[in-house]
Design an enzyme around this catalytic site. Structure first.
Site, PDB file in Angstrom:
ATOM      1  N   ARG A 120       0.856  -1.186   0.000  1.00 50.16           N
ATOM      2  CA  ARG A 120       0.000   0.000   0.000  1.00 50.16           C
ATOM      3  C   ARG A 120       0.896   1.241   0.000  1.00 50.16           C
ATOM      4  NH1 ARG A 120      -2.848   2.896   4.836  1.00 50.16           N
ATOM      5  NH2 ARG A 120      -3.849   4.540   3.650  1.00 50.16           N
ATOM      6  N   HIS A 143      -2.958  10.964   1.151  1.00 46.38           N
ATOM      7  CA  HIS A 143      -2.398  10.697   2.476  1.00 46.38           C
ATOM      8  C   HIS A 143      -1.787  12.022   2.964  1.00 46.38           C
ATOM      9  CE1 HIS A 143      -0.946   7.226   5.167  1.00 46.38           C
ATOM     10  NE2 HIS A 143      -0.596   8.341   5.791  1.00 46.38           N
ATOM     11  N   GLU A 189      -7.345   8.312   6.758  1.00 46.18           N
ATOM     12  CA  GLU A 189      -7.630   8.831   8.103  1.00 46.18           C
ATOM     13  C   GLU A 189      -8.156  10.269   8.107  1.00 46.18           C
ATOM     14  OE1 GLU A 189      -4.125   8.208  10.493  1.00 46.18           O
ATOM     15  OE2 GLU A 189      -4.113   6.066  10.137  1.00 46.18           O
ATOM     16  N   ASN A 204      -7.362   1.280   9.802  1.00 41.11           N
ATOM     17  CA  ASN A 204      -6.034   1.510  10.382  1.00 41.11           C
ATOM     18  C   ASN A 204      -6.182   1.374  11.890  1.00 41.11           C
ATOM     19  OD1 ASN A 204      -5.368   2.126   7.770  1.00 41.11           O
ATOM     20  ND2 ASN A 204      -4.809   4.265   8.158  1.00 41.11           N
ATOM     21  N   TYR A 261      -4.417   0.918  15.684  1.00 36.95           N
ATOM     22  CA  TYR A 261      -3.215   1.002  16.516  1.00 36.95           C
ATOM     23  C   TYR A 261      -3.482   0.669  17.985  1.00 36.95           C
ATOM     24  CZ  TYR A 261      -0.740   2.759  12.496  1.00 36.95           C
ATOM     25  OH  TYR A 261      -0.155   2.846  11.251  1.00 36.95           O
ATOM     26  N   GLU A 308      -3.483  -0.539   8.008  1.00 36.13           N
ATOM     27  CA  GLU A 308      -2.309  -0.157   8.811  1.00 36.13           C
ATOM     28  C   GLU A 308      -2.418  -0.805  10.175  1.00 36.13           C
ATOM     29  OE1 GLU A 308      -1.375   4.032   9.326  1.00 36.13           O
ATOM     30  OE2 GLU A 308      -1.872   4.432   7.224  1.00 36.13           O
TER      31      GLU A 308
HETATM   32  O1  IFM Z   1       2.582   7.355  10.192  1.00 38.06           O
HETATM   33  C1  IFM Z   1       1.207   7.346  10.388  1.00 38.06           C
HETATM   34  C2  IFM Z   1       0.494   7.226   9.055  1.00 38.06           C
HETATM   35  O2  IFM Z   1       0.848   8.226   8.171  1.00 38.06           O
HETATM   36  C3  IFM Z   1      -0.996   7.273   9.274  1.00 38.06           C
HETATM   37  N1  IFM Z   1      -1.423   6.335  10.272  1.00 38.06           N
HETATM   38  C4  IFM Z   1      -0.705   6.296  11.519  1.00 38.06           C
HETATM   39  C5  IFM Z   1       0.788   6.204  11.262  1.00 38.06           C
HETATM   40  C6  IFM Z   1       1.532   6.179  12.598  1.00 38.06           C
HETATM   41  O3  IFM Z   1       1.270   7.341  13.321  1.00 38.06           O
END
Ligand code: IFM
Length: 449
Positions: free
Chosen positions: A77, A121, A167, A293, A295, A353
């Site tokens: 990606r 992005h 995002e 995405n 985290y 992500e």
């Molecule tokens: O680096 C970023 C990315 O550009 C977008 N999502 C989160 C990542 C980590 O912060």
């Protein structure tokens, strides 16, 4: 050793973004982006670092594709830089800019790596910010659609998976409310207008991509968390549900159902813009899949008087944290995937992500023994497997990130890569996690180190 159930055509990949890796800000007719402008302003990034060189991927892309091949990635990606394609954000395409991505896509296909392309992005052409005020302006969606069509006409015959916006929540909150990201605006009053234009932008871009390049699959990349209630109390449970709908649903609901979630309508009233019937029709069904995405997850309590949603996130001190200060919550991925699968039923899902930044020291040869990242990925892959077992139609998973890169206003201080990138020589060295990932993709088996 634990066998883990993913089909052989599951898209294991890695992700990057143009501004974070490419460098070459003025090469071949590229125009400045809002990030070039933002980071050139003193005080905007942690140590004054800019994207002028980044990982120099613009010149080293062949080496990077070879690395992906070495890792056995099935998909990659990447994002296209809008100001490489349209230096001022409008008008005809800059041929040299499109050529770069054309060569990249061909090289990926030659290496049997499926390209997944993100159109936006965060690197908006600076001219659109200066002339129109960027995403605050109601014409941005249409201009974004024009750009999307240029890219889709050129690459749509070879790229099957398209992400319109990465995002949008971050674009709104960090870029326009907190001002820690480009364009550096601090104005909570513009929050819902910017989000509205981004959502409309997705609709225009999705329609133009679909028209120019059928039968591709289009989504946006949703960053969100799973919200666990802080207690069993009904008020906390309702607050956690509000948080989910107000965070994920703010963007995904209009793009799937054509309308904002009821909770936002009820709580925001006239502060929430309305979609015209034409925009609502364009939005409804504009997702062919969901790109997530992920985290970390949140713990949410009911907080009377605290913002329109009356929610508050509770610190999770008992959990390990990454250097981004994000708690590590692997189970949240499974819970979130199940929640999304139920709410947006019928849409296949891709994790576009997931990854972590940790304190890590390369040895003299640049090798990094990043056991914490391996553990993080292993636990999140296992969580994704549980979601699949629960019926979630999860089809791909992209680790953030292929390479250590520019973490926006935090500069190069945060290292997310499977591959270490030396800041002075730009030499790439596969980390222990990269080797581990390669073995996992090849064998389909999750094992400890
Ligand atoms: O680096 C970023 C990315 O550009 C977008 N999502 C989160 C990542 C980590 O912060």
């Amino acid at each position: 050793m634990n066998a883990i159930a993913f089909p052989s055509d599951f898209l294991w990949g890695a992700a990057t973004a143009a501004f974070q890796i490419e460098g070459a800000p003025r090469a071949d007719g590229k125009g400045p982006s809002i990030w070039d402008v933002f980071l050139a302003t003193p005080g905007r990034s942690l140590r004054g670092e800019t994207g002028d060189v980044a990982c120099d991927h613009y010149h080293r892309w062949q080496e990077d594709v070879a690395l992906m091949r070495e890792l056995g990635l099935r998909s990659y990606r990447f994002s296209v830089s809008w100001p490489r394609v349209q230096p001022t954000g409008r008008g005809p395409a800059n041929a040299a800019g499109l050529d770069f991505y054309d060569r990249l896509v061909d090289a990926l296909l030659a290496a049997q790596i499926v390209p997944c392309l993100t159109l936006y992005h965060w690197d908006l052409p600076a001219a659109l910010q200066m002339e129109l005020g960027g995403w605050l302006h109601g014409d941005l969606p249409q201009l974004f659609g024009d750009y999307a069509e240029l890219v889709a006409r050129r690459l749509g015959d070879r790229v099957p998976l398209w992400i319109t916006l990465n995002e949008p929540w971050v674009v709104v909150e960090a870029g326009h409310v907190e001002g820690t990201h480009a364009p550096g605006i601090r104005d909570r009053l513009c929050r819902y207008r910017v989000a509205h234009n981004l959502i409309r932008g997705h609709a225009y871009a999705a329609a133009r991509v679909r028209a120019a390049a059928p039968p591709v699959r289009v989504s946006f990349a949703l960053n969100t968390t799973y919200s666990y209630p802080a207690s069993d109390d009904a008020a906390d449970r309702a607050a956690a549900q509000r948080a989910m709908e107000g965070f994920a649903g703010w963007f995904a609901d209009p793009m799937h159902f054509g309308a904002y979630p009821a909770v936002l309508r009820e709580r925001l009233g006239p502060l929430l813009p309305e979609f015209t019937p034409a925009d609502a029709a364009l939005l409804r069904g504009s997702l062919d899949c969901l790109a997530l995405n992920y985290y970390f997850s949140d713990v949410i309590r009911h907080a009377p008087g605290h913002g329109a949603l009356e929610i508050e996130s509770v610190p999770q001190r008992h959990r390990p944290h990454t250097t981004m200060n994000w708690p590590v919550v692997p189970d949240g991925l499974c819970d979130l995937l199940v929640w999304l699968h139920r709410r947006y039923s019928g849409l296949p899902i891709y994790v576009t992500e997931n990854g972590a930044a940790f304190e890590e020291a390369p040895d003299a040869a640049g090798y990094v023994d990043d056991a914490l990242r391996i553990a993080y990925l292993r636990d999140h892959f296992a969580s994704a497997a549980r979601a699949r077992a629960a019926g979630v139609d999860l089809r791909g998973y992209y680790v953030w990130s292929l390479l250590d890169n520019l973490e926006w206003s935090q500069g190069f201080s945060q290292r997310f890569g499977l591959v270490h990138c030396d800041r002075s020589t730009l030499k790439r060295t596969v980390k222990a996690s990269g080797r581990w990932y390669a073995e996992f993709i090849a064998t389909g088996r999750l094992n400890d180190r």
